[in-house]
Design a protein around this motif. Structure first.
Motif, PDB file in Angstrom:
ATOM      1  N   THR A  92       0.771  -1.100  -0.094  1.00 23.50           N
ATOM      2  CA  THR A  92      -0.134  -0.070  -0.093  1.00 23.50           C
ATOM      3  C   THR A  92       1.012   1.302   0.066  1.00 23.50           C
TER       4      THR A  92
ATOM      5  N   PHE B 238      -0.406   3.777   1.189  1.00 23.08           N
ATOM      6  CA  PHE B 238      -1.192   4.509   2.596  1.00 23.08           C
ATOM      7  C   PHE B 238      -0.274   5.305   3.349  1.00 23.08           C
TER       8      PHE B 238
ATOM      9  N   TRP C  13     -10.323   8.497   0.869  1.00 26.64           N
ATOM     10  CA  TRP C  13      -9.362   7.638   0.168  1.00 26.64           C
ATOM     11  C   TRP C  13      -9.955   6.444  -0.155  1.00 26.64           C
TER      12      TRP C  13
ATOM     13  N   SER D 185      -8.780   2.403  -1.869  1.00 28.35           N
ATOM     14  CA  SER D 185      -7.513   1.312  -2.159  1.00 28.35           C
ATOM     15  C   SER D 185      -7.962   0.316  -3.219  1.00 28.35           C
TER      16      SER D 185
ATOM     17  N   GLU E  68      -5.238   4.755  -4.439  1.00 24.93           N
ATOM     18  CA  GLU E  68      -4.344   3.871  -5.010  1.00 24.93           C
ATOM     19  C   GLU E  68      -4.869   3.002  -5.937  1.00 24.93           C
TER      20      GLU E  68
END
Length: 220
Positions: free
Chosen positions: A12, A14, A114, A116, A149
């Motif tokens: 990740t 993050f 956010w 992912s 992402e």
């Protein structure tokens, strides 16, 4: 922070997103996580002092249940709601159960958003990627931060699916009120087997962080 998430050990970007939050939003800012799953990102955000809006449609991810692990073994996985209770973080998190892409866009604004690796899932291909990005952008108030992402094309079939994208392709969605802060991408890498992927597999991943202008033009 160890979250005991099923996705704990997957790669990740993050940390780069957290750095942008520390630089650009208040310590108690509200962060929306689209595709909250079982809490890999929700718990660290809440533990860091942020208020979190966790958006997830998968009942198993929210409430827990039996999952098939690599090696054809079964196990019970704790869901986001129970994990928040266990860590005494539930007061900092609002859980919204539902499909982020269905119905009208959420009528709320947060300091940051956010997601992912949610764009490439086939269940989200019934809406254009531009719509997914736009709905996320609408959650961000002036001065806020957008972070995503995402999976980049690896196999031949990926190149015909816009939801496997790249930082370069995403730039056209961040004009006007937006400035791109950071883009990154990996080379191809092998990820170990995990839930939903029983064998080792190859990925490429990208990251885009953007900030919304404090002065907005009329885009609604």
């Amino acid at each position: 922070m160890e979250t005991q998430s099923l996705w704990e050990h997957t790669l990740t970007f993050f940390p780069q997103y957290l750095a942008a939050l520390r630089e650009r939003v208040a310590p108690d800012a509200t962060v929306a996580v689209v595709g909250a799953s079982d809490g890999k990102f929700v718990l660290p955000l809440a533990a860091a002092g942020y208020r979190v809006v966790a958006i997830e449609r998968d009942a198993l991810a929210l409430r827990g249940g039996q999952v098939r692990l690599p090696g054809d073994s079964d196990a019970y996985a704790m869901g986001l709601i129970d994990r928040l209770e266990l860590e005494e973080l539930h007061a900092r998190v609002e859980v919204i159960e539902g499909d982020f892409l269905e119905g009208e866009p959420l009528d709320m604004q947060c300091d940051a958003v956010w997601t992912s690796c949610s764009w490439h899932y086939s269940a989200n291909h019934h809406h254009p990627l531009a719509e997914f990005v736009d709905r996320m952008q609408r959650l961000v108030r002036p001065g806020g931060v957008f972070g995503a992402e995402f999976m980049m094309p690896v196999e031949k079939r990926h190149h015909s699916v816009e939801h496997y994208t790249s930082p370069e392709r995403l730039h056209r969605h961040f004009l006007g009120d937006w400035v791109v802060l950071l883009t990154l991408h990996t080379n191809e890498f092998t990820e170990r087997a995990h839930v939903g992927r029983p064998h080792d597999h190859t990925h490429r991943m990208g990251l885009l962080l953007a900030a919304r202008s404090h002065t907005l033009t009329d885009r609604f």
